[in-house]
Write a protein that holds these residues in place. Sequence first.
Motif, short mmCIF file in Angstrom:
data_model
loop_
_atom_site.label_atom_id
_atom_site.label_comp_id
_atom_site.label_asym_id
_atom_site.label_seq_id
_atom_site.Cartn_x
_atom_site.Cartn_y
_atom_site.Cartn_z
N LEU A 112 0.88 -1.16 0.00
CA LEU A 112 0.00 0.00 0.00
C LEU A 112 0.92 1.21 0.00
CD1 LEU A 112 -2.77 1.39 0.28
CD2 LEU A 112 -2.54 1.14 2.76
N TRP A 113 1.04 1.85 -1.16
CA TRP A 113 1.97 2.97 -1.31
C TRP A 113 1.19 4.28 -1.21
CZ3 TRP A 113 3.70 5.03 -6.68
CH2 TRP A 113 4.54 6.14 -6.50
N ILE A 114 1.54 5.10 -0.21
CA ILE A 114 0.87 6.37 0.02
C ILE A 114 1.93 7.46 -0.07
CG2 ILE A 114 -0.57 7.71 1.60
CD1 ILE A 114 -1.34 5.06 2.94
N ALA A 115 1.83 8.28 -1.09
CA ALA A 115 2.83 9.33 -1.29
C ALA A 115 2.47 10.57 -0.48
CB ALA A 115 2.97 9.65 -2.78
N GLY A 116 1.52 11.35 -0.94
CA GLY A 116 1.13 12.56 -0.22
C GLY A 116 2.19 13.63 -0.29
N THR A 117 1.79 14.85 -0.03
CA THR A 117 2.72 15.97 -0.07
C THR A 117 2.73 16.76 1.24
OG1 THR A 117 1.00 17.37 -1.08
CG2 THR A 117 2.53 16.24 -2.57
N LYS A 118 1.66 16.67 2.02
CA LYS A 118 1.56 17.46 3.25
C LYS A 118 1.92 16.60 4.46
CE LYS A 118 -2.11 20.55 1.57
NZ LYS A 118 -3.49 21.06 1.83
N HIS A 119 2.66 17.21 5.37
CA HIS A 119 3.04 16.54 6.61
C HIS A 119 1.79 16.10 7.39
CE1 HIS A 119 5.41 15.63 10.18
NE2 HIS A 119 4.63 16.43 10.89
N SER A 120 0.80 16.94 7.43
CA SER A 120 -0.43 16.61 8.17
C SER A 120 -1.14 15.41 7.56
CB SER A 120 -1.38 17.81 8.21
OG SER A 120 -1.70 18.25 6.90
N ASP A 121 -1.09 15.29 6.23
CA ASP A 121 -1.71 14.13 5.57
C ASP A 121 -0.98 12.85 5.93
OD1 ASP A 121 -3.52 15.83 4.38
OD2 ASP A 121 -2.47 15.91 2.45
N HIS A 122 0.34 12.92 6.02
CA HIS A 122 1.12 11.74 6.39
C HIS A 122 0.71 11.26 7.78
CE1 HIS A 122 4.55 13.41 3.64
NE2 HIS A 122 3.53 12.95 2.95
N LEU A 123 0.61 12.19 8.72
CA LEU A 123 0.29 11.81 10.10
C LEU A 123 -1.13 11.29 10.20
CD1 LEU A 123 1.98 14.76 12.03
CD2 LEU A 123 2.93 12.54 11.38
N TRP A 124 -2.06 11.91 9.48
CA TRP A 124 -3.46 11.44 9.50
C TRP A 124 -3.52 10.02 8.92
CZ3 TRP A 124 -6.94 9.75 5.84
CH2 TRP A 124 -8.27 9.65 6.26
#
Length: 249
Positions: A112-124
């Motif tokens: 399950l690869w989750i890239a994301g760009t925002k730090h808050s998105d990573h933590l959520w």
Amino acid sequence: MTQLHLPADRTHERHRLENRYPGIWRASQLAHDMAATIHTGYIALNQELPNAGWPLGQLIEILIAQFGTAELNLLMPALKRLDHRPVALLAPPHIPFASAYQQDAAEAVSLLWIAGTKHSDHLWSAEQILKNGSCGALLLWQKQIKTEVLRRLHLLAQKSQTLFFVIRPMQAAQSPSPAVLRIALTPKASGMQINILKRRGASNEAPLFLYTNDHPYLSSRVIEPLRQSVPDSPLGLSRQDQQKQTSIF
């Protein structure tokens, strides 16, 4: 130097207390309790970890100077032991090389690869994965993360059986952390050097070298002499994990 021996009755009482309260150990011992672990794939590393493996449902930190150089080579043997439960890669430094996870059908790893760009998105995302508990492992790469956030993630991990790693820069060693296990990882010419910065039980300042039989950055011209000079198993991978190292990113 004369070695002191406890009387038989005191030795018996010590063993009785250790069996009755497995969460208590002497300062000279590694922690030993009923907590679940998973085999690291490295015999020498297992011998240095409480309960002989990576702890499940706990925060583990891997500190490394440059992301993407050795951490997945270290963790891959354990990821292949998760009974095909998905492995979540959250904010990895590079696009995962999917074929490296599918080399052996019997040990294929679902990603399950989750890239994301925002730090808050990573933590959520990390919180949701830990709350859901459906992933066998969560690997989170973070250059900066607050101690209180790590504490919250650690508490969530404790409610699961997820193998949970946060990969951080080497300089994070100077910052406090609620992790039960902190490891500094350094890639070497024919494997990896491990420094255990924090573990439950007696401290160990001596570096541990893990030899990988098929290191991805060595050509056959270099690796063949190493194979002839290094024993088959004691210092590096367990036998079933030898010959399985590859470039992950």
